[in-house]
Every structure is written in C-alpha cells, then in structure tokens.
Design a protein around this motif. Structure first.
Motif, short mmCIF file in Angstrom:
data_model
loop_
_atom_site.label_atom_id
_atom_site.label_comp_id
_atom_site.label_asym_id
_atom_site.label_seq_id
_atom_site.Cartn_x
_atom_site.Cartn_y
_atom_site.Cartn_z
N GLN A 6 0.84 -1.20 0.00
CA GLN A 6 0.00 0.00 0.00
C GLN A 6 0.88 1.25 0.00
OE1 GLN A 6 -3.13 -1.79 3.11
NE2 GLN A 6 -3.76 0.18 2.24
N ASN A 22 -3.62 3.78 -2.70
CA ASN A 22 -3.25 2.76 -3.66
C ASN A 22 -2.91 1.42 -3.00
OD1 ASN A 22 -3.10 4.39 -6.25
ND2 ASN A 22 -1.75 5.58 -4.92
N CYS A 23 -3.25 0.37 -3.69
CA CYS A 23 -2.97 -0.98 -3.23
C CYS A 23 -2.53 -1.80 -4.44
CB CYS A 23 -4.22 -1.59 -2.60
SG CYS A 23 -4.12 -3.34 -2.19
N SER A 24 -1.44 -2.56 -4.29
CA SER A 24 -1.01 -3.44 -5.37
C SER A 24 -0.75 -4.83 -4.82
CB SER A 24 0.24 -2.89 -6.06
OG SER A 24 1.31 -2.82 -5.15
N THR A 26 0.80 -8.96 -5.90
CA THR A 26 1.73 -9.60 -6.82
C THR A 26 1.11 -10.73 -7.63
OG1 THR A 26 2.48 -11.00 -5.00
CG2 THR A 26 3.76 -9.01 -5.46
N SER A 28 -2.14 -12.06 -9.46
CA SER A 28 -3.44 -11.58 -9.95
C SER A 28 -4.55 -12.62 -9.84
CB SER A 28 -3.32 -11.11 -11.40
OG SER A 28 -2.93 -12.19 -12.22
N SER A 70 -3.51 -5.97 -13.79
CA SER A 70 -2.30 -5.23 -13.43
C SER A 70 -1.99 -5.34 -11.95
CB SER A 70 -2.44 -3.76 -13.82
OG SER A 70 -3.43 -3.13 -13.05
N GLY A 71 -2.86 -6.00 -11.19
CA GLY A 71 -2.61 -6.19 -9.77
C GLY A 71 -2.74 -4.91 -8.97
N ARG A 72 -3.78 -4.11 -9.27
CA ARG A 72 -3.92 -2.83 -8.59
C ARG A 72 -5.36 -2.56 -8.17
NH1 ARG A 72 -0.19 1.20 -12.39
NH2 ARG A 72 1.77 0.08 -12.05
N SER A 73 -5.47 -1.84 -7.05
CA SER A 73 -6.74 -1.33 -6.61
C SER A 73 -6.53 0.06 -6.04
CB SER A 73 -7.35 -2.24 -5.54
OG SER A 73 -8.55 -1.69 -5.03
N THR A 74 -7.53 0.91 -6.18
CA THR A 74 -7.47 2.23 -5.58
C THR A 74 -8.73 2.47 -4.76
OG1 THR A 74 -8.50 3.31 -7.49
CG2 THR A 74 -6.10 3.20 -7.46
#
Lengths: 112, 115
Positions: A6, A22-24, A26, A28, A70-74
């Motif tokens: 984060q 932001n959160c990523s 590894t 998916s 893409s392995g992302r969340s907002t």
C-alpha cells in the motif's frame, strides 16, 4: 506467495480534499479484494468488497476500483472529513492456505 | 445482527498465568478466525476454523491454543506467554472460507499485555 503493498504509508490532507489510496498485489489470481478501516486500538471495519469479476464498488463518498490484470486497486475518498482519519487496509483473498493477505495500511490524517 | 463480540477488551497477565480470550457471533457464520496485530502492523492470521474444525494453523506456538466449542463461539487459551506476545488479538467470522463473495466481519479486539 501473495504480497500486498500500500502506497503511501501515511498521508495528511486538508479537509475537503479528494484523495486516492493505492494498493497493489503480486499474484493476480485473486477471488476478491476488501478495503478496511481501522481506528487506533480498534478492530477492523469493512468498507468495500470487490469481487474479481467487478471493476469497482461505491459506498457513499468511497469508491474502490480493481484492475486485476495489473494487480492494482485504488480507494477514492471524496470531500474528505476529519472523521475519515484512520488507517486504511487493503486485503486480498487468493488461493492457497492463507485466505486473506493484508497490506501494511495507509495512515490518513484529515486536518480541519 | 452483523456484530462480532470479543471479551475481555483489555487483559494484563503474567508469564505464568493461564487466561482465555472469547469471541462470539450470531450471524450463522461457519468460518471463524484469530488474528494477531502488533502496533502499526497489519493483522497476521493465526488460526482458522471451518465448521468447528481447525483448518488452518499458521505455525503458531503451542502456548496459544484455540477452541471452537460450537458454531457461534471461538476461544483462544493462553498459557506461559512471553512479553513479545503483547498485541491486539482480533477475531473475525465469515459465511464460509474465502473463495467467493465473502466478507470477513471483525470484532473490536482484545488488547493483551504480558508482563
């Protein structure tokens, strides 16, 4: 092994500002992603749950998006208020023995 | 009722004491969890019960002993703890183990201090 990151670790903004956390992750191959809020010394309050097939979820002034590939969340917070001050945790449900993996959180301070 | 309750809220114990933490939910959830959270760190999973059976033990020392006497209750028995075990212990429940449209509901936690 799933890892959740984060960014930023801490954030201070004036009241009324819109902000993005932001959160990523590894791996998916997730089932879903959950955003929590935690006040100091308290338990976790679930804010939003996004299933892997969804792109976003909304609750009041909160909007969470998910880009699984893409392995992302907002987490978008509109018109921030001092009462929004807390730590926000992102957690991912994925396969394997550990059902829920947490990020280290973003500590948010909204200044009146 | 979407509440998970935990007792006690605070606990101070010596290294030779035996104590128990309790967690209760009446949402009909069949998966229950214990987490440990140190200051400014995310929760770390300790144990998972599914249908009153232990399904996950994340290599937790034996001085922590979980128990699930029925579908609504989850206990964590503590014995011969160390000062580094001081933390916030969180209980959670969900309708089933994660794998779909599942939300975990967390209790307020027990703040444990080991002297």
């Amino acid at each position: 092994k799933q890892e959740v990151t984060q960014i930023p670790a801490a954030l201070s903004v004036p009241e009324g500002e819109n902000l993005v956390l932001n959160c990523s992750f590894t791996d998916s191959a997730i089932y879903n992603l959950q955003w929590f809020r935690q006040d100091p010394g308290k338990g976790l309050t679930s804010l939003l749950l996004i299933q892997s097939s969804q792109r976003e979820q909304t609750s009041g002034r909160l909007n969470a998006s998910l880009d699984k590939s893409s392995g992302r969340s907002t987490l978008y917070i509109a018109a921030s208020q001092p009462g929004d001050s807390a730590t926000y945790l992102c957690a991912v449900y994925s396969s394997g023995n550990t059902p829920l993996v947490f990020g280290k959180g973003t500590r948010l301070s909204v200044i009146a | 009722d979407t509440e998970v309750t935990q007792t006690p809220k605070h606990l101070v114990m010596g290294m030779t004491n035996k104590k128990s933490l309790k967690c209760e939910q009446h949402m009909g959830h069949r998966a229950m969890y214990w987490y440990k959270q140190k200051a400014k760190k995310p929760p770390e999973l300790m144990f998972v019960y599914s249908y009153e059976k232990l399904s996950i033990n994340e290599s937790v020392p034996s001085r922590f002993s979980p128990e699930c006497p029925n579908s609504s209750l989850l206990n964590l028995h503590l014995h011969a703890l160390q000062p580094e075990d001081s933390a916030l212990y969180l209980c959670a429940s969900s309708s089933r183990l994660a794998g779909g449209e599942v939300t975990q509901y967390f209790g307020p936690g027990t703040r444990l201090t080991v002297l």
